[in-house]
Design a protein around this motif. Structure first.
Motif, short mmCIF file in Angstrom:
data_model
loop_
_atom_site.label_atom_id
_atom_site.label_comp_id
_atom_site.label_asym_id
_atom_site.label_seq_id
_atom_site.Cartn_x
_atom_site.Cartn_y
_atom_site.Cartn_z
N ARG A 199 0.85 -1.19 0.00
CA ARG A 199 0.00 0.00 0.00
C ARG A 199 0.88 1.23 0.00
NH1 ARG A 199 -3.19 0.14 5.21
NH2 ARG A 199 -4.21 1.89 4.23
N VAL A 200 0.52 2.22 -0.78
CA VAL A 200 1.15 3.53 -0.73
C VAL A 200 0.10 4.48 -0.17
CG1 VAL A 200 2.18 5.41 -2.06
CG2 VAL A 200 2.70 3.04 -2.65
N VAL A 201 0.43 5.12 0.94
CA VAL A 201 -0.53 5.94 1.68
C VAL A 201 -0.01 7.36 1.77
CG1 VAL A 201 -1.73 6.23 3.87
CG2 VAL A 201 -1.28 3.94 3.01
N ARG A 202 -0.89 8.30 1.59
CA ARG A 202 -0.57 9.73 1.67
C ARG A 202 -1.24 10.33 2.90
NH1 ARG A 202 1.00 13.69 -1.98
NH2 ARG A 202 -0.02 15.69 -1.67
N LEU A 203 -0.44 10.99 3.74
CA LEU A 203 -0.95 11.65 4.94
C LEU A 203 -0.85 13.16 4.74
CD1 LEU A 203 0.82 9.46 7.65
CD2 LEU A 203 -1.49 9.20 6.74
N THR A 204 -1.97 13.80 4.47
CA THR A 204 -2.02 15.23 4.19
C THR A 204 -2.40 15.98 5.46
OG1 THR A 204 -2.74 14.69 1.95
CG2 THR A 204 -2.99 16.98 2.67
N PRO A 205 -1.58 16.96 5.88
CA PRO A 205 -1.92 17.71 7.10
C PRO A 205 -3.25 18.44 6.97
CG PRO A 205 0.32 18.20 6.39
CD PRO A 205 -0.32 17.39 5.30
N THR A 206 -4.03 18.38 8.04
CA THR A 206 -5.30 19.10 8.05
C THR A 206 -5.12 20.50 8.62
OG1 THR A 206 -5.84 18.26 10.25
CG2 THR A 206 -6.64 16.99 8.35
N GLY A 207 -3.90 20.81 9.10
CA GLY A 207 -3.62 22.12 9.65
C GLY A 207 -3.75 22.17 11.15
N THR A 208 -4.11 21.07 11.77
CA THR A 208 -4.29 21.04 13.21
C THR A 208 -3.03 20.49 13.88
OG1 THR A 208 -6.63 20.60 12.88
CG2 THR A 208 -5.76 20.21 15.08
N VAL A 209 -2.39 21.32 14.71
CA VAL A 209 -1.25 20.87 15.50
C VAL A 209 -1.78 20.63 16.91
CG1 VAL A 209 1.00 21.49 16.45
CG2 VAL A 209 0.41 22.13 14.11
N GLU A 210 -1.59 19.42 17.41
CA GLU A 210 -2.07 19.07 18.74
C GLU A 210 -1.11 19.59 19.79
OE1 GLU A 210 -2.65 14.85 18.68
OE2 GLU A 210 -4.19 14.97 17.15
N PRO A 211 -1.62 19.96 20.95
CA PRO A 211 -0.72 20.42 22.02
C PRO A 211 0.14 19.27 22.53
CG PRO A 211 -2.99 20.26 22.82
CD PRO A 211 -3.02 20.00 21.34
N LEU A 212 1.35 19.60 23.00
CA LEU A 212 2.22 18.58 23.55
C LEU A 212 1.63 18.05 24.85
CD1 LEU A 212 5.73 20.17 22.92
CD2 LEU A 212 4.69 18.25 21.73
N PRO A 213 1.81 16.76 25.14
CA PRO A 213 1.24 16.20 26.36
C PRO A 213 1.95 16.72 27.61
CG PRO A 213 2.58 14.58 25.25
CD PRO A 213 2.51 15.77 24.34
N ASP A 214 1.24 16.69 28.74
CA ASP A 214 1.82 17.12 30.01
C ASP A 214 2.77 16.08 30.59
OD1 ASP A 214 0.42 19.48 29.88
OD2 ASP A 214 -1.28 18.69 31.01
N SER A 215 2.56 14.81 30.24
CA SER A 215 3.39 13.73 30.77
C SER A 215 4.23 13.14 29.65
CB SER A 215 2.51 12.66 31.41
OG SER A 215 1.69 12.07 30.43
N SER A 216 5.08 12.20 29.99
CA SER A 216 5.98 11.61 29.00
C SER A 216 5.31 10.58 28.12
CB SER A 216 7.17 10.95 29.70
OG SER A 216 6.75 9.78 30.36
N LEU A 217 4.19 10.05 28.51
CA LEU A 217 3.46 8.99 27.82
C LEU A 217 4.25 7.68 27.77
CD1 LEU A 217 1.92 10.91 24.78
CD2 LEU A 217 0.92 10.52 27.02
N ALA A 218 5.30 7.57 28.58
CA ALA A 218 6.10 6.36 28.64
C ALA A 218 5.27 5.25 29.28
CB ALA A 218 7.38 6.59 29.44
N GLU A 219 5.44 4.04 28.78
CA GLU A 219 4.75 2.89 29.33
C GLU A 219 5.77 1.95 29.95
OE1 GLU A 219 2.06 0.97 26.69
OE2 GLU A 219 1.30 2.86 25.89
N PRO A 220 5.36 1.19 30.97
CA PRO A 220 6.32 0.24 31.54
C PRO A 220 6.66 -0.84 30.53
CG PRO A 220 4.14 -0.05 32.50
CD PRO A 220 4.08 1.16 31.63
N PRO A 221 7.87 -1.41 30.62
CA PRO A 221 8.23 -2.46 29.68
C PRO A 221 7.32 -3.67 29.82
CG PRO A 221 10.04 -1.98 31.22
CD PRO A 221 8.91 -1.09 31.56
N ALA A 222 7.17 -4.39 28.74
CA ALA A 222 6.34 -5.60 28.75
C ALA A 222 6.99 -6.66 29.63
CB ALA A 222 6.18 -6.12 27.33
N ALA A 223 6.16 -7.46 30.28
CA ALA A 223 6.68 -8.54 31.13
C ALA A 223 7.43 -9.55 30.26
CB ALA A 223 5.52 -9.21 31.85
N THR A 224 8.55 -10.04 30.79
CA THR A 224 9.37 -10.98 30.04
C THR A 224 10.09 -11.92 31.00
OG1 THR A 224 11.23 -11.18 28.53
CG2 THR A 224 11.25 -9.29 29.97
#
Length: 176
Positions: A123-148
């Protein structure tokens, strides 16, 4: 079009052009890193075929969230919303997109038949900006590593840094 929109579009274009990797989220699953090219005001991706990158859930006519990272530091610069459109093989837009993508594709197993394989299997996919820039998150959005079941080694012996880096040795001084 307002001045803010023009500045946002310029920011989106420059940041996305310079970043070799973007994170794209198209559905409920987590964002996925993908390589891309910037062509005619949009990010263009190829994937979902044998030997190519897996693309996130991107429905033709849908929306996606694109996060751009800094090329030098790797941190999040901005996140923008995009309109998703799949480019049909054989069209003029597809030929232009594939020509750009082929030039950026590293380590292709079959570079002479690459475009034919993409037309058949990918598949060749085109992502065209809609002009909306989302605000940066307040937190890091880091997730704990998967159990192993993997474990780490025992702690490093105390004498090892001295042996490796010669921290315990001093050169003998010549008497003056």
């Amino acid at each position: 079009m307002t001045q803010t929109t023009l500045l946002e579009r310029a920011l989106i274009e420059e940041a996305t052009k310079k970043s070799g990797l973007i994170w794209v989220q198209g559905g409920p699953r987590a964002a996925r890193p993908v390589w891309h090219v910037w062509l005619d005001g949009a990010a263009v991706l190829v994937g979902d075929g044998p030997g190519e990158q897996p693309l996130p859930e991107l429905a033709d006519g849908g929306q996606a969230s694109v996060t751009v990272r800094s090329k030098d530091k790797g941190g999040r610069l901005l996140t923008w919303r995009a309109a998703v459109s799949e480019v049909a093989p054989g069209t003029e837009a597809w030929e232009a997109a594939v020509a750009e993508l082929k030039g950026k594709r590293l380590n292709a197993p079959d570079s002479e038949h690459l475009t034919a394989r993409w037309a058949k299997d990918c598949r060749v996919v085109r992502l065209t900006p809609t002009g909306t820039v989302e605000p940066l998150p307040d937190s890091s959005l880091a997730e704990p590593p998967a159990a192993t079941p993997a474990t780490t080694r025992e702690p490093v012996p105390a004498a090892l840094p001295k042996l490796l880096f010669g921290l315990g040795r001093r050169k003998a001084r010549k008497p003056e």
